[in-house]
Design an enzyme around this catalytic site. Structure first.
Site, PDB file in Angstrom:
ATOM      1  N   GLU A 427     -12.727  29.626 -31.577  1.00 38.84           N
ATOM      2  CA  GLU A 427     -12.933  28.256 -31.079  1.00 38.84           C
ATOM      3  C   GLU A 427     -14.421  27.973 -30.851  1.00 38.84           C
ATOM      4  OE1 GLU A 427     -10.333  27.695 -27.713  1.00 38.84           O
ATOM      5  OE2 GLU A 427      -8.542  27.792 -28.963  1.00 38.84           O
ATOM      6  N   GLU A 504      -3.987  31.450 -33.397  1.00 38.77           N
ATOM      7  CA  GLU A 504      -3.592  31.357 -31.986  1.00 38.77           C
ATOM      8  C   GLU A 504      -2.570  30.243 -31.865  1.00 38.77           C
ATOM      9  OE1 GLU A 504      -6.796  31.899 -29.169  1.00 38.77           O
ATOM     10  OE2 GLU A 504      -5.917  30.383 -27.837  1.00 38.77           O
TER      11      GLU A 504
END
Length: 811
Positions: A427, A504
């Site tokens: 991220e 994820e």
């Protein structure tokens, strides 16, 4: 020969020297790897004079590494770490150790290896600074030789650990020398640290080719001619291939040597049968063996395909993974191979076949166990690049250290057969601006300069191609996407020709043993971004699969999507276990996460059995919740099952009907008016009983049941036994709402090192000699204390509850 200084030091300096000299003479021309974890002194605060030989450390603690001082502290929302990092103290601390070395070692090359120090470490030997290492997750080594004393004169090693700049993470990190330390003594001519690299250019059931590179160091002042032997041995230590060459190397230099070998009919490494080999490298000087070095090896081939997803050894295989943080619950960041193995055994039994290391380099023990137990690994280097996520995170060290850290990460891990993906970031905020292009290219080039056998990936949050600059770099071999599973169906056209994995997913929340009804109402926290969460006053979350984060989804919703899309290589669920820190959605006193399929104490939540019913072939029938409610209350009964056509539910012998999963259902349910007694579920296949399960209404708390996860442990100072503590009624039924305080006493060859009940908002110490059971259960962790005496654990509560004890054998 392995020398355990932590044991020998207790015998006195004279005897220590005698024994070390004997060991050195026995393996005079060979590598000696010594456990260097014992007999360190420690004190919180800044103690710059501790590196001096005459420093008075009388008031310092003596302890064994690995060590995490944060987990020993008290919870408080006043700590600068805040609840997001577990609400535990950080700060600064110093470690110090004195040791002697035999005269026989004076001509050896001696180094110290640290598997991980959190963080900002600086190491001194006899007053000389060896270097600093800001990254708390990276492994590193220092050469000590030129600063050492030999014979009776003591050496002083000192380590400063500075974790005071807070916040520096988004989860609990721990503080201190939390992974293992080794002292390595070798001849001047030896295999370099992380000096081997093995690849398998071709693998089949008939034959495998092996390309082996080894870097040899000569720290001597004379050039050398030597014999280099490479042998491949199987799990039974049988040699299956070898190569020998005569090599030359100059003085004070290093040189890479190459051997190519073949292995006929190799046993392939797979998640079901993780066959392992090893490469044994030997160096001979004038026919005398002077160094031996082992490298792990597994024969496997794998592929990521744009249409068919992932295959291993030519077999289509869905990656069924979970993300794991590095903490070990009540042990904190302390790394212990027995704690790690317990976690992996639970995950394997659930059907997990892959681990994503979130979000930094893992321990050596975790990778070794993944090799041995058959887990596919996504190995991850960074959670942040240049753009910060919190004030004092790795972005401050990026410019000076990212290249060195990434190179060391790859060198350390690239020989593990379990590792099949390199992740360069999670991220990362540079995905949203053009700076992401150049950095992604640079990182991918660093990786591929050291290993070209695995794809480079990154966990992305932006799935619009023109908005994602990491994707636009073109440097990724495998695209990882976090969440937004509803968009996956569009990816083959949106990211045409790309290989894709859900790096994820889910981020659903549960508290073990707590149930909110009705269970068919899906709740999102917060309902809108930055809106308050309308949660429970006791800081719990329903264990039905009904509460999700605003960015995520329920477990069932995500898995239904992934299982039916062949082009998706698989998924990594957030998370396998609850972990310390990130206690969303609640504020303090919540101090650990709710995302785990298994709670922090290691007790599976109900959704564990949904995955087990989907991801394994073993017969599963799991019904919940418990059966202690208010008379007349409507209770939702759920069942996860497989290998059967239907499930029939009975209450006190009366059938409540037969149900079967429809379409893509992953569970069945009944809404039942409570009456005390017995619930019984029977699953059937073609009319024949597959499994039967019963839940009984529990009476008053009367007994303590103790069950260890093993019956015996080693007296090595490291081995652990996890004892499950359950409060039951007179008939042995778990009392599902019990919250009694249990007191513990441990005697014999063990010591209590942790207690936990899995409740995410408990502020009781993990290091206490007592623990409140939560929803009827808690865990006690006992560690060997190196005495060969059987361990006795006694648990008492008063209040009419019978005291109980259990004995663990020590070998």
């Amino acid at each position: 020969m392995k020398i355990q200084i932590m044991v020998l030091k207790k015998l006195g300096v004279a005897l220590l020297l005698l024994l070390l000299a004997a060991c050195a003479s026995h393996g005079k021309k060979g590598r000696i790897v010594t456990d260097f974890n014992g007999d360190w002194n420690f004190k919180l605060g800044d103690h710059p004079k501790a590196l001096q030989s005459d420093f008075n450390f009388a008031d310092w603690r003596t302890l064994q590494l690995p060590h995490d001082w944060s987990i020993e502290g008290e919870f408080s929302d006043k700590h600068p770490t805040k609840p997001s990092q577990g609400a535990l103290p950080a700060g600064m601390g110093w470690y110090r150790k004195t040791f002697t070395l035999p005269l026989d070692w004076e001509n050896k090359s001696i180094s110290i290896e640290f598997d991980g120090v959190f963080k900002n470490s600086e190491v001194w030997i006899n007053g000389h600074s060896l270097g600093i290492r800001p990254n708390g997750y990276i492994s590193f080594a220092y050469e000590l030789s030129k600063y050492l004393h030999f014979g009776k004169q003591e050496n002083v090693i000192a380590v400063k650990v500075d974790n005071s700049a807070q916040p520096n993470s988004r989860w609990y990190t721990g503080s201190g020398i939390y992974r293992n330390v080794r002292l390595v003594a070798s001849e001047k001519l030896h295999v370099a640290h992380w000096g081997t690299y093995v690849t398998t250019p071709s693998v089949s059931a008939e034959k495998a080719s092996v390309h082996f590179e080894v870097t040899i160091e000569n720290k001597g002042d004379a050039a050398k001619e030597f014999k280099l032997v490479t042998a491949i041995v199987d799990a039974n230590n049988k040699e299956v291939s070898n190569a020998t060459s005569i090599e030359k190397i100059g003085s004070n230099t290093d040189s890479k040597k190459i051997h190519n070998l073949d292995v006929n009919h190799p046993a392939l490494w797979s998640v079901e049968n993780p066959h392992l080999y090893k490469i044994v490298t030997k160096i001979y000087d004038n026919s005398q063996l002077i160094d031996t070095y082992e490298t792990p090896l597994g024969f496997r081939f794998f592929n990521f395909d744009t249409e068919k997803g992932f295959s291993l050894n030519g077999v289509p295989t869905k990656i069924l993974g979970v993300c794991l943080h590095h903490d070990n619950g009540a042990l904190g960041a302390v790394e212990n191979i027995h704690a790690v193995k317990r976690k992996l055994v639970l995950l394997k039994d659930m059907g997990v076949n892959a681990i994503r290391m979130a979000h930094n380099p893992p321990s050596l023990e975790l990778l070794q166990l993944c090799d041995e137990m058959g887990f596919i690994v996504q190995d991850e280097a960074f959670d942040v690049w240049k753009k910060k996520k919190v004030a004092n995170d790795y972005h401050k060290d990026w410019d000076a250290w990212h290249k060195k850290d990434l190179e060391d990460f790859i060198k350390r891990d690239r020989n593990h057969p379990s590792v099949m993906m390199w992740s360069i970031g999670n991220e990362i905020r540079e995905q949203f601006d053009s700076t992401g292009i150049a950095i992604t290219k640079e990182l991918a080039q660093i990786v591929k300069a050291l290993d070209t056998t695995r794809p480079v990936t990154s966990a992305l949050t932006e799935n619009i191609p023109e908005k994602n600059f990491i994707y636009q770099s073109g440097a990724l071999d495998l695209l990882g996407f976090n969440y937004k599973h509803e968009d996956y169906k569009d990816f083959p056209t949106r990211f045409k020709g790309q290989k894709i994995i859900a790096s994820e997913s889910v981020s659903a929340l549960e508290t073990r043993g707590h149930y909110d009804m009705p269970s068919d109402v899906i709740k999102t926290w917060p309902p809108k971004h930055n809106a308050p969460f309308d949660g429970n006053k006791d800081f719990t979350v329903s264990a039905y699969d009904q509460v999700k984060s605003y960015w995520g989804s329920t477990h069932e919703a995500t898995w239904k999507t992934i299982k039916n899309q062949d082009f998706m290589a698989g998924l990594f669920i957030w998370t396998g276990f609850d972990y310390l820190g990130e206690p969303d959605p609640y504020p303090y006193p919540a101090r650990s996460s709710y995302f785990g399929i298994i709670d922090l104490a290691g007790f599976p939540k109900d959704v564990y059995y949904m995955y087990q019913s989907e991801w394994t072939t073993k017969a599963v029938l799991h019904i919940f919740p418990h059966w202690n409610w208010t008379a007349g209350q409507e209770v939702d009964l759920w069942a996860y099952y497989n290998n059967a056509d239907e499930v029939e539910l009975f209450l006190n012998g009366k059938s409540l009907g037969t149900k079967a999963k429809q379409n893509d259902d992953l569970h069945i349910s009944w809404r039942v008016k409570y009456e005390p007694g017995t619930l019984k579920a029977i699953s059937r296949k073609n009319g024949k009983v597959v499994l039967e399960k019963e839940i009984h209404t529990a009476g008053a708390a009367a007994k303590i049941a103790l069950e260890g996860d093993k019956q015996k442990i080693q007296n090595d100072g490291y081995d652990l036994v996890y004892v499950t503590v359950s409060v039951t009624d007179t008939n042995g039924n778990l009392v599902p709402n019990a919250n009694d305080l249990i007191n513990f006493e441990v005697s014999g060859g063990g010591k209590l090192v942790g207690v936990d009940n899995g409740y995410q908002a408990s502020l009781d110490s993990f290091k206490a000699n007592s623990c409140k059971v939560y929803n009827g259960k808690c865990i006690v962790i006992i560690q060997s204390n190196s005495k060969k005496e059987d361990i006795k654990l006694t648990a008492s509560a008063g209040n009419g509850i019978t005291t109980s004890s259990v004995v663990i054998k020590v070998e």
